[in-house]
Scaffold this active site. Structure first.
Site, PDB file in Angstrom:
ATOM      1  N   HIS A  29       0.821  -1.213   0.000  1.00  0.00           N
ATOM      2  CA  HIS A  29       0.000   0.000   0.000  1.00  0.00           C
ATOM      3  C   HIS A  29       0.858   1.267   0.000  1.00  0.00           C
ATOM      4  O   HIS A  29       0.378   2.350   0.310  1.00  0.00           O
ATOM      5  CB  HIS A  29      -0.912   0.017   1.224  1.00  0.00           C
ATOM      6  CG  HIS A  29      -1.805  -1.166   1.327  1.00  0.00           C
ATOM      7  ND1 HIS A  29      -2.712  -1.473   0.342  1.00  0.00           N
ATOM      8  CD2 HIS A  29      -1.926  -2.135   2.272  1.00  0.00           C
ATOM      9  CE1 HIS A  29      -3.364  -2.584   0.692  1.00  0.00           C
ATOM     10  NE2 HIS A  29      -2.892  -2.998   1.848  1.00  0.00           N
ATOM     11  N   HIS A  31      -7.497  -4.798  -1.493  1.00  0.00           N
ATOM     12  CA  HIS A  31      -6.785  -6.061  -1.653  1.00  0.00           C
ATOM     13  C   HIS A  31      -7.464  -6.899  -2.713  1.00  0.00           C
ATOM     14  O   HIS A  31      -7.261  -8.104  -2.792  1.00  0.00           O
ATOM     15  CB  HIS A  31      -6.757  -6.847  -0.352  1.00  0.00           C
ATOM     16  CG  HIS A  31      -6.361  -6.040   0.816  1.00  0.00           C
ATOM     17  ND1 HIS A  31      -7.286  -5.425   1.632  1.00  0.00           N
ATOM     18  CD2 HIS A  31      -5.146  -5.704   1.293  1.00  0.00           C
ATOM     19  CE1 HIS A  31      -6.641  -4.762   2.575  1.00  0.00           C
ATOM     20  NE2 HIS A  31      -5.349  -4.905   2.388  1.00  0.00           N
TER      21      HIS A  31
END
Ligand SMILES: Nc1ncnc2c1ncn2[C@@H]1O[C@H](COP(=O)(O)OP(=O)(O)O)[C@@H](O)[C@H]1O
Ligand SMILES: Nc1ncnc2c1ncn2[C@@H]1O[C@H](COP(=O)(O)OP(=O)(O)O)[C@@H](O)[C@H]1O
Ligand SMILES: [Mg+2]
Ligand SMILES: [Mg+2]
Ligand SMILES: [Mg+2]
Ligand SMILES: [Mg+2]
Lengths: 334, 220, 334, 220
Positions: free
Chosen positions: C58, C221
């Site tokens: 991320h 995700h």
């Protein structure tokens, strides 16, 4: 390729609109020409104007670098195309404080012609002194000996920053030019591309690369590079880029550099840090000191995949310039 | 629409025909956009088609209700190209038309015998702006030989002259294929630029092909 | 998918190595656990420790947000996987100054279990007071009424920033917790995905989307979203995201918000500014004031394509918190 | 390797067999990695295979020269899983093995009659850590029914018991297909989670299948 856009003809104008609305405290758009962006802050009297520019599609360059310690204005072109003389001239008029303006941009035929036309007009019609420094950092584009014919790519970040810092320090035009030229001559970049971007107008990839291919030295507008081959490991690619740079600009043990690992648009930060890791190991081993590092997307090619490595060799003057703070919408350095 | 018989037996080109020429070229570029872009993506950055189509579309719109003279018409084209095409080709074509406009100052028409001087003014503009001298695989490699072709054909009938210009232009554009680029983006390719047409040379060839097509059709 | 990596098993450790080497003046890695990163600066005595974390992939979150006015430490997990209790505990010990530590992370089962285990150990073995605030900003994940079961996505940026600012101001743990919770409850995000990313280990895309498809509400995700359809214009997508947020968190005329348009990894800045442009137009029309805007890649999913819109509704306290300066490797606000 | 006859006519499982079980499971996960990941990418984030394979590979390596008792062996597995698997499944399996290790304190072997209590300890750990109660489409939906299966088979011969555990596990994993997820990542899918197997349930089924395969082969 899928994109979040409206009418492809209007992407650049709409982008500018969004950008200006996002940062009114930094940027304003000239009423006279929508492709002319200037700082919305009060800059010191007699400050030399710093104008950077070129085609769009390289965001955060160039418009992200308007701000304290960096550029005073930007002329925005269409995607990957030089801006015409009009917005350049308009920006020049807006940022000149009587002490002249420096133009900084990459060494591309189109940009040279347009900026030159603007400079002629600024001189003739407005009596503004304009000096030009071209960015020529791309080692891959022309062999050693032809340094001043090279393309300008990510190293522009250092050259713009140098001029911006010099001007912010209150130096006169001749000094700002000298420092920008010095920054350029101390800067080398080598890039690698893994995947193309696509222009909003055509939706077509800007070049083709096989499923597992990469190209060393590919330009930021898709101009061909020096060598195509199978994708290698991050370490091997980093070694290759560094080798080519050091071959072109040898560094002695004990010297200092600023390092920029620049993502081309769609390369994850993870990969950029892997690249940086190896560069740091290698420089460390050669006892070359990294004075400051920049890792991220600084000058992109829309969503192109790949990255470039830039080294700027530092003396005290350039180290000082690199450390000079900056406050821009897309780049803040304390 | 009236055409003036010139002493050499041809007919002179007036502002209405110039407008027709430019508008037809704008249309032709819309068709050739992809092709030019394709050529530019092989040895440049793949935008020549888009650049030209965009710029000339603007030219066409601005000429819609044009009511001034020939020189002003070329000047208008120049300004629009400089403002709208961008890239290298914008200032190059823009400078060519600027110089041609200057050459046309006070003239109401172009007779077959005038073409050589007119094209030379344009070519000269490109030579200076682009810092070229010929053989660098650019549009100049079409513009320069057109001066000679126009000079050689100065006494021909207009349609024959224009046909010869169109053919020369196409030939010279084709000839860029075997050149190695030493100016512009393609120069970064070095040897690898050989074997590909120069996009600016091809768009120049189109300009003169359209000139021939438009004026041969007009008023015949 | 092509990536600049070495051994896929080592990407996370190598990334951390590169990152720590790039910013020694900001970050240090704990000798006791390589996945524990803490600020290398001296923080004030009695300052509440701010610990953020979650899986890797991320970037710039989470490790990019260690610094003044933001987090004191990060526990780094594998790609898209919660860190185990060990590095969380190690980070907790390193940043605790006797006044307790706040854990902030997205509401995912895996993270909760690991952070809870670490919190239990911190309490039992180290006698450190730990409080937890979960980020639950993703409107798409659970319908209205189930706010506290929602996933945490880009809005975490605001929640982390709020806690970081509150702690930097010297507030006690209870206050830092209150402000973080308030920031979270005032924050809503809606995202759209255009293309998948691929995990280095597998090289496989994390999900499949047709040539011209997009998915509204897809998680960071790759967790499925609420609706799949043809790619729409930037304006239509922006309108849709905004509509869903305003439906969930109505805003009155005259209210103030902070706006974050967050790129998921491979979306060009150009597109993000087009999105912002429309959001600004719409909010402006509704007479809602944009107090501050953030446009860029703040919390990504490797090279996923798409973006999200986050609004945080501000009162004076939160406006103050948003304006609080921060100085981190990947985020500086003056 | 000696095996102790248990009163119920079966043979007891000792530490060497436990090690063999775990190592065989690690190998099996390498083969099933893609499949588990595939399952997880349908209703989760597509990393369950990678998570498990990575964690159990570490378990295998650490058990290579293991020379302590049964409880310590389970504790070692627990610690490694917690440290190396990450995600939700790390702490869940880790807690299960932690609780089983506690249950095994001081024991040198597991007799067929012990399995129910042992599995119950593990299931209980998962229930608490995961805040589940059954029917949420998670690995707990395999662990919980295994307790009953082990209780029902407490008097059977070891291989028969293990076969019944393996079959129950597979059946219950299959049964997650029709469930709607209300815990974990898959819960965001709501109704759309129906029709897909839960990856954690499948990896649990594999654990017990490998148990059966390994111990039926061992020493036969
Ligand atoms: N220095 C130059 N002199 C003359 N023509 C040039 C020069 N540089 C480029 N050109 C012409 O411009 C064409 C490319 O135009 P275009 O693609 O629109 O601009 P850009 O190269 O900036 O993208 C080339 O094909 C060539 O004919
Ligand atoms: N709250 C929970 N209780 C029990 N099991 C759970 C819970 N949440 C998730 N799981 C199990 O974990 C599995 C997913 O594991 P994994 O993919 O490794 O972790 P993550 O979901 O963090 O990526 C699910 O298939 C499910 O069986
Ligand atoms: Mg171009
Ligand atoms: Mg071009
Ligand atoms: Mg995961
Ligand atoms: Mg998972």
């Amino acid at each position: 390729m899928k994109k979040l856009i409206n009418n492809p003809q209007h992407v650049v104008d709409e982008m500018i609109e969004g950008y200006v609305k996002a940062y009114p405290e930094y940027i304003k758009q000239r009423n006279e020409n929508k492709r002319s962006l200037v700082t919305s802050r009060q800059t010191p009297d007699n400050k030399v104007g710093v104008l950077i520019g070129g085609g769009s599609g390289h965001e955060p360059a160039f418009m992200g670098y308007i701000g304290d310690g960096f550029a005073d204005g930007v002329a925005v072109g269409n995607i990957f195309a030089s801006p015409p003389p009009d917005p350049i001239l308009e920006t020049t008029k807006a940022i000149d404080k009587g002490t002249g303006v420096i133009y900084l941009y990459g060494n591309y035929a189109g940009d040279i012609m347009n900026f030159d036309m603007a400079a002629e007009l600024a001189d003739l019609e407005e009596d503004i002194r304009v000096e030009t420094v071209l960015v020529t950092d791309d080692v891959a584009s022309v062999a050693k000996g032809g340094e001043d014919q090279r393309r300008g790519i990510a190293g522009g970040f250092f050259v713009f920053k140098a001029a911006g810092a010099a001007a912010a320090k209150g130096l006169p035009l001749s000094e700002v030019v000298r420092i920008a030229k010095k920054a350029n001559s101390h800067t080398r970049t080598m890039g690698v591309a893994l995947s193309p971007c696509s222009l909003p107008q055509t939706g077509e990839p800007s070049f083709e690369l096989g499923e597992s291919e990469m190209e060393i030295g590919l330009g930021i507008h898709g101009e061909p590079g020096v060598e195509r081959g199978k994708v290698q490991t991050a370490n091997d690619v980093a070694d290759r880029l560094l080798k080519d740079i050091l071959h072109d600009m040898p560094l002695e043990q004990g010297e200092r550099v600023a390092v920029l690992v620049n993502g081309l648009g769609s390369t994850s930060r993870m990969e950029l840090y892997l690249m940086f890791r190896r560069i740091e190991q290698q420089l460390n081993q050669k006892q070359i000191t990294i004075h400051r590092s920049y890792v991220g997307d600084y000058i992109t090619s829309l969503e192109m995949g790949g990255c470039s490595l830039t080294l700027m060799k530092l003396d005290d003057e350039l180290a000082d310039i690199v450390d000079y703070p900056a406050d821009c919408p897309m780049f803040v350095q304390k | 629409m009236t055409r003036v018989k010139s002493f050499s037996g041809g007919v002179d080109v007036q502002v209405t025909e110039a407008v027709a020429w430019f508008q037809a070229y704008a249309d032709r570029l819309q068709q050739e956009k992809e092709h030019l872009t394709e050529l530019d993506s092989r040895i440049g950055d793949g935008d020549h088609g888009a650049n030209m189509a965009r710029g000339w579309k603007a030219v066409k719109e601005e000429l819609e209700s044009f009511d001034q003279g020939l020189s002003e018409c070329f000047m208008q084209v120049s300004k629009t190209l400089i403002a709208k095409v961008g890239g290298a080709s914008g200032p190059l074509y823009g400078t060519a038309f600027l110089r041609m406009s200057m050459k046309l100052k006070g003239e109401a028409s172009v007779s077959p015998g005038d073409w050589a001087e007119l094209i030379q003014a344009g070519a000269e503009g490109i030579r200076q702006r682009g810092k070229v001298s010929g053989g660098e695989k650019t549009m100049y490699d079409v513009w320069a030989p057109l001066v000679d072709a126009a000079r050689d054909g100065a006494d021909l009938e207009e349609t024959v002259l224009l046909r010869s210009l169109a053919e020369t232009a196409r030939e010279k554009a084709e000839a860029t294929r075997e050149m190695k680029a030493t100016k512009g983006r393609a120069s970064y390719l070095g040897e690898r630029s050989i074997g590909h047409l120069d996009p600016g040379a091809v768009s120049t060839a189109l300009l003169f092909e359209v000139l021939c097509d438009t004026l041969s059709r007009e008023g015949m």
